[in-house]
Structure formats: structure tokens, C-alpha cells
Design an enzyme around this catalytic site. Structure first.
Site, PDB file in Angstrom:
ATOM      1  CG  HIS A 136      -5.434  -7.208   8.269  1.00  0.00           C
ATOM      2  ND1 HIS A 136      -4.582  -6.275   7.740  1.00  0.00           N
ATOM      3  CD2 HIS A 136      -5.661  -6.804   9.545  1.00  0.00           C
ATOM      4  CE1 HIS A 136      -4.311  -5.348   8.655  1.00  0.00           C
ATOM      5  NE2 HIS A 136      -4.944  -5.657   9.758  1.00  0.00           N
ATOM      6  CG  PHE A 185      -2.135  -0.811   1.160  1.00  0.00           C
ATOM      7  CD1 PHE A 185      -2.521  -1.398  -0.026  1.00  0.00           C
ATOM      8  CD2 PHE A 185      -2.937  -0.988   2.282  1.00  0.00           C
ATOM      9  CE1 PHE A 185      -3.673  -2.167  -0.106  1.00  0.00           C
ATOM     10  CE2 PHE A 185      -4.096  -1.755   2.211  1.00  0.00           C
ATOM     11  CZ  PHE A 185      -4.468  -2.345   1.028  1.00  0.00           C
TER      12      PHE A 185
HETATM   13  P1  CNA Z   1       2.274  -1.035   3.885  1.00  0.00           P
HETATM   14  O1  CNA Z   1       1.738   0.053   4.725  1.00  0.00           O
HETATM   15  O2  CNA Z   1       1.992  -1.007   2.420  1.00  0.00           O
HETATM   16  O3  CNA Z   1       3.854  -1.070   4.127  1.00  0.00           O
HETATM   17  C1  CNA Z   1       4.698  -1.964   3.456  1.00  0.00           C
HETATM   18  C2  CNA Z   1       6.129  -1.569   3.791  1.00  0.00           C
HETATM   19  O4  CNA Z   1       6.993  -2.574   3.259  1.00  0.00           O
HETATM   20  C3  CNA Z   1       6.559  -0.236   3.188  1.00  0.00           C
HETATM   21  O5  CNA Z   1       7.065   0.603   4.206  1.00  0.00           O
HETATM   22  C4  CNA Z   1       7.656  -0.623   2.170  1.00  0.00           C
HETATM   23  O6  CNA Z   1       8.714   0.302   2.122  1.00  0.00           O
HETATM   24  C5  CNA Z   1       8.132  -1.949   2.690  1.00  0.00           C
HETATM   25  N1  CNA Z   1       8.612  -2.872   1.653  1.00  0.00           N
HETATM   26  C6  CNA Z   1       8.070  -3.097   0.416  1.00  0.00           C
HETATM   27  N2  CNA Z   1       8.710  -4.095  -0.219  1.00  0.00           N
HETATM   28  C7  CNA Z   1       9.704  -4.500   0.631  1.00  0.00           C
HETATM   29  C8  CNA Z   1      10.719  -5.488   0.540  1.00  0.00           C
HETATM   30  N3  CNA Z   1      10.835  -6.284  -0.537  1.00  0.00           N
HETATM   31  N4  CNA Z   1      11.585  -5.640   1.591  1.00  0.00           N
HETATM   32  C9  CNA Z   1      11.476  -4.837   2.688  1.00  0.00           C
HETATM   33  N5  CNA Z   1      10.532  -3.877   2.821  1.00  0.00           N
HETATM   34  C10 CNA Z   1       9.651  -3.725   1.817  1.00  0.00           C
HETATM   35  O7  CNA Z   1       1.788  -2.461   4.394  1.00  0.00           O
HETATM   36  P2  CNA Z   1       1.482  -2.957   5.872  1.00  0.00           P
HETATM   37  O8  CNA Z   1       1.418  -4.425   5.781  1.00  0.00           O
HETATM   38  O9  CNA Z   1       2.332  -2.319   6.870  1.00  0.00           O
HETATM   39  O10 CNA Z   1       0.009  -2.375   6.087  1.00  0.00           O
HETATM   40  C11 CNA Z   1      -0.983  -3.182   6.414  1.00  0.00           C
HETATM   41  C12 CNA Z   1      -2.061  -3.304   5.325  1.00  0.00           C
HETATM   42  C13 CNA Z   1      -1.559  -3.613   3.934  1.00  0.00           C
HETATM   43  C14 CNA Z   1      -2.919  -4.465   5.672  1.00  0.00           C
HETATM   44  O11 CNA Z   1      -4.239  -4.037   5.735  1.00  0.00           O
HETATM   45  C15 CNA Z   1      -2.739  -5.505   4.561  1.00  0.00           C
HETATM   46  O12 CNA Z   1      -3.858  -6.324   4.446  1.00  0.00           O
HETATM   47  C16 CNA Z   1      -2.506  -4.660   3.363  1.00  0.00           C
HETATM   48  N6  CNA Z   1      -1.935  -5.300   2.170  1.00  0.00           N
HETATM   49  C17 CNA Z   1      -1.654  -6.628   2.112  1.00  0.00           C
HETATM   50  C18 CNA Z   1      -1.113  -7.186   0.958  1.00  0.00           C
HETATM   51  C19 CNA Z   1      -0.806  -8.666   0.930  1.00  0.00           C
HETATM   52  O13 CNA Z   1      -1.552  -9.456   1.510  1.00  0.00           O
HETATM   53  N7  CNA Z   1       0.272  -9.064   0.267  1.00  0.00           N
HETATM   54  C20 CNA Z   1      -0.837  -6.369  -0.142  1.00  0.00           C
HETATM   55  C21 CNA Z   1      -1.156  -4.990  -0.071  1.00  0.00           C
HETATM   56  C22 CNA Z   1      -1.694  -4.474   1.106  1.00  0.00           C
END
Ligand code: CNA
Length: 248
Positions: A120, A35
Site C-alpha cells: 500500500h 482499522f
Molecule cells: P485491520 O483490518 O485494521 O486489522 C488489524 C488486525 O490486527 C485486527 O484484527 C486486530 O485485532 C489485530 N491486532 C491489533 N493489534 C494487535 C497486536 N498488537 N497484536 C496482534 N494483533 C493485533 O488492518 P489490516 O492491515 O488487516 O488491513 C489493511 C489496511 C489497514 C491497509 O489498507 C493498511 O494500509 C491500513 N492501515 C495501516 C496502518 C499502518 O500503516 N500502521 C494503520 C491503520 C490502517
């Protein structure tokens, strides 16, 4: 190895009860956008806040179903990457006891980790927002709901005609198993947070509950609100860290 990595390796060696807290960042290398990262879904797109809002969904389910189909299939077809396998290896070594994840992609379970708390939820079920009837994966109703979604249509409950929603937690809903997650965090001697911006409540509060003797490690490409409290902070891609640690 640089010194932060040396300290992390030493912490892993010394720890016997590691707990991991993961977020969307651990799955970006599996092709699922996060996100808030640099290429995240929220960057430059204000509409995305609405996509996972339960209030908005109740009034405009068609908005969700016209926009989520592509992401749904991307998530369903994704495979675990080095970051997930790193945590699987830590479990196999007897060190990692539980993963608490905010992700809905099911990739920790796909990687073979056995104790995963999905705060979640996941995409394995649909739920009716009127009568709470659950539609299990691989049932006829589940397949019908997917077909509807593929046509950008809203799926409805066969029992009460209410609107079906994937059984994942939207903004404005209670997360699953929060107390269990809290208890697990308190048992940790090392809390490893990986790929989470640590800003989404209530998962974002979990690192503040670690035991006073426990250590906090943050692996995230960008700063988080907990960086000052952490013993080690690595602003790196989790894949790169997993490679450098060479425990795979
Ligand atoms: P976020 O807020 O999007 O943060 C993700 C973090 O990960 C960011 O600060 C990035 O800089 C960091 N990041 C991205 N790629 C990498 C990598 N390869 N290595 C290290 N760091 C990295 O997401 P959060 O999970 O903190 O926020 C929670 C939300 C996002 C929840 O509600 C989830 O359900 C939601 N979400 C989930 C998915 C999934 O299930 N894969 C995808 C998108 C969003």
C-alpha cells in the site's frame, strides 16, 4: 510455553524460507491505531471508510486533509516495537526472506529489515492525481505539502496545479508489487501472518497461494477467515508472543 507456541517455535527452527505478511496490528504497540481491531479507527466511525477512498478524495480532498494530519504525524514519529524487532531478528538469523506488508508506516524498514514489499506504499512521497508528478521526501515541495496539510489545507502540484495525495494506495486503487508478493508467498516454507484481519483485498488472498507443503501461522488478536487453514493460530498480542518466543 503452551503447546501452540511450542509448535510455532519448532516451525521456526525447521523453516529456512519464512515469509511474513503483516498488517496494521503489528504497529498498534507503536501508537498507530489499526482499522478493525477493538480500538480501530473504523469502530463507531463510518466516516473513516471515506477517508481512504480514491473516489471520495477526488471530489473532497479537503475532507482527507482536514482529518489525516494528526495520523500523518503520529505515523512519521512512530518507532518500531517488539513485533517489528522480532521480524528483524528472524531476518538476521537468515530465516526470514521477505516481509509483505499492508502498512504505510515504514516501520519494518525503520527496524532494519531489508526486503520489504509495501503493498500500500508509504508516506515518503506525494503524487499528483492529475499529472502523476512524484514529490520526493525531503524536497522543498514535500515540505510545502506537509505545511499545507498541517494547516488542514489541500496541497497542489507545482507543475499542473492538480491535487497532491500521499503516495499510498487508497481503496479503489491498484496495490503495488502484487505479482512480486505472490511469487514470494509461493516460495515460502512458512507464512507468518501478523496483525492483519485478512479481509482487505487483494492482500487477503495471499495466504491461499502458499505451497501445499508450506505451513501457515496466524498471530492476530481476533479471528481471521484463514484460521481453519492454519497450522498454528495465536489470538494474542504480537508483543506477548515475541516475548514468549525469547529469540530477541
Ligand atoms: P485491520 O483490518 O485494521 O486489522 C488489524 C488486525 O490486527 C485486527 O484484527 C486486530 O485485532 C489485530 N491486532 C491489533 N493489534 C494487535 C497486536 N498488537 N497484536 C496482534 N494483533 C493485533 O488492518 P489490516 O492491515 O488487516 O488491513 C489493511 C489496511 C489497514 C491497509 O489498507 C493498511 O494500509 C491500513 N492501515 C495501516 C496502518 C499502518 O500503516 N500502521 C494503520 C491503520 C490502517
Amino acid at each position: 510455553m503452551n503447546s501452540e507456541l511450542d509448535i510455532l517455535m519448532e516451525l521456526i527452527v525447521k523453516s529456512s524460507h519464512i515469509v511474513a505478511l503483516t498488517g496494521a496490528g503489528i504497529s498498534t504497540n507503536s501508537g498507530i491505531p489499526d482499522f478493525r481491531g477493538p480500538n480501530g479507527l473504523y469502530r463507531g466511525n463510518n466516516e473513516f471508510e471515506k477517508l481512504f477512498s480514491i473516489e471520495y478524495f477526488r471530489e473532497h480532498p479537503n475532507f482527507f486533509y482536514s482529518n489525516f494530519n494528526e495520523m500523518f504525524h503520529k505515523i512519521k514519529n512512530a518507532n518500531p516495537n517488539k513485533g517489528h524487532m522480532f521480524l528483524k531478528k528472524l531476518e538476521d538469523m537468515g530465516k526470514l526472506k521477505v516481509i509483505i506488508t499492508q502498512n504505510i508506516d515504514g516501520l519494518h524498514k525503520k527496524a532494519g529489515n531489508t526486503n520489504v514489499i509495501e503493498l500500500h506504499g508509504n508516506l515518503e512521497k506525494f503524487i499528483c492525481i492529475s499529472c502523476y508528478h512524484l514529490i520526493e521526501n525531503d524536497t522543498e515541495q514535500y515540505k510545502k505539502a506537509i505545511d499545507k496539510m498541517s494547516n488542514k489545507d489541500v496541497p497542489h502540484c507545482e507543475k499542473c496545479n492538480g491535487i497532491l495525495k500521499p503516495d499510498v494506495v487508497f481503496f479503489g486503487e491498484y496495490v503495488h508489487d502484487l505479482e512480486k508478493a505472490l511469487t514470494e508467498v509461493q516460495k515460502a516454507d512458512l507464512l507468518l501472518t501478523i496483525g492483519t484481519s485478512l479481509v482487505v483485498y487483494p492482500a487477503s488472498t495471499l495466504p491461499s497461494y502458499i505451497d501445499e507443503k508450506a505451513k501457515l501461522v496466524i498471530i492476530n488478536r481476533e479471528p481471521t477467515p484463514y484460521d481453519e487453514k492454519a497450522k498454528v493460530v495465536l489470538y494474542e498480542d504480537i508483543d506477548v508472543i515475541a516475548d514468549k518466543l525469547k529469540i530477541l
